[in-house]
Write an enzyme that holds these catalytic residues in place. Structure first.
Site, PDB file in Angstrom:
ATOM      1  N   CYS A 285     -29.772  43.503 -68.093  1.00 26.56           N
ATOM      2  CA  CYS A 285     -30.252  43.472 -69.477  1.00 26.56           C
ATOM      3  C   CYS A 285     -30.880  44.831 -69.768  1.00 26.56           C
ATOM      4  O   CYS A 285     -31.931  45.162 -69.212  1.00 26.56           O
ATOM      5  CB  CYS A 285     -31.268  42.353 -69.675  1.00 26.56           C
TER       6      CYS A 285
ATOM      7  N   CYS B 101     -29.029  45.580 -78.337  1.00 24.24           N
ATOM      8  CA  CYS B 101     -28.613  45.216 -76.976  1.00 24.24           C
ATOM      9  C   CYS B 101     -28.327  46.527 -76.252  1.00 24.24           C
ATOM     10  O   CYS B 101     -27.387  47.243 -76.607  1.00 24.24           O
ATOM     11  CB  CYS B 101     -27.366  44.336 -77.016  1.00 24.24           C
TER      12      CYS B 101
END
Ligand SMILES: N[C@H](CCC[C@H](N)C(=O)O)C(=O)O
EC number: 5.1.1.7
Length: 248
Positions: free
Chosen positions: A192, A69
């Site tokens: 993101c 991530c």
């Protein structure tokens, strides 16, 4: 248990330290729940490691495990540095996608991403070409002139069909705008990181952007992505928002 909450340009995470690896999927679902929990897009567990500053477990809000991530890598680097788990403005830690090197300068954190893989450049869906790029986790990327609208039903279908995160992006000069439907959050998020990097990789490979671009995710914050000597770098501010004592 004391947890720390971070926002990385609107992509938000619960972070805490543990001594042992475990399957914390149920805990992640509970703590990430927007009403019944602290609320977050993901949860990061910081674990000891014999070689690196630390190792992490990353869970999406739905409890699913993810290898990497980008935004959480920047948040956890700041967290670890503040706790003295890493030192000298650097953090080197092991994720499911490999070792991440981060540089911390106040609230500005830059992560060197793992070597990406361009898996396919010929996916035709709904009359447009999508690239499938793994920038730590898998992403579909489409480039459009206008991303004011993002058909989340279409995004959901593509997410299910290819088991990926789904990104649309546009370019204006050396600035890229990105919107992402995130796997494991099962909705569009405000930012993101691996998605922004995947969008940069396509546009850079197609010669549409130089080796460094400004990036604006849905939140409108400004970040940057670059490719320097083959290393994809992703930087931006992180914000520590809460320290909470969990009762659930
Ligand atoms: N939802 C992603 C993981 C988090 C990616 C995103 N939050 C980032 O900043 O890279 C997946 O399951 O593939």
């Amino acid at each position: 248990m004391t947890v720390t909450k971070y926002s990385a340009n609107g992509n938000d995470f619960i972070i805490f330290i543990a001594q042992e690896k475990a399957d914390r999927s149920e805990l992640a679902k509970k703590l990430c729940h927007r009403q019944n929990g602290v609320g977050a897009d993901g949860m990061v567990v910081v674990l000891p490691h014999p070689e690196y500053d630390f190792e992490w477990e990353f869970y999406n809000a739905d409890g699913s495990y993810a290898a990497m991530c980008g935004n959480a890598s920047r948040a956890v680097a700041h967290f670890a540095h503040e706790k003295g788990i890493s030192k000298n403005g650097k953090a080197e830690f092991l994720t499911g996608a490999g070792v991440i090197h981060a540089t911390i300068n106040g609230l500005y954190v830059v992560s060197d991403m793992v070597e990406p893989r361009i898996i396919r450049t010929d996916i035709e869906e709904d009359d447009e070409i999508w690239w499938l790029i793994d920038s730590g986790v898998p992403h579909l990327v489409a480039v459009r002139d206008n991303i004011d609208t993002f058909d989340l039903e279409q995004a959901r279908k593509l997410r299910e069909k290819y088991n990926v995160n789904v990104n649309i992006c546009k370019i204006e000069g050396n600035t890229m705008y990105v919107r992402t439907y995130e796997r494991g959050v099962e909705d569009e998020t405000l930012a993101c990181g691996t998605g922004m990097v995947a969008c940069f990789i396509r546009n850079h490979k197609e010669g549409k952007v130089p080796g460094q671009v400004k990036v604006h995710p849905k939140s409108g914050d400004e970040l940057y992505v670059s490719c320097e000597e083959g290393v994809y770098r992703f930087g931006g501010k992180v914000t520590k928002t809460f320290i909470a004592e969990t009762l659930i």
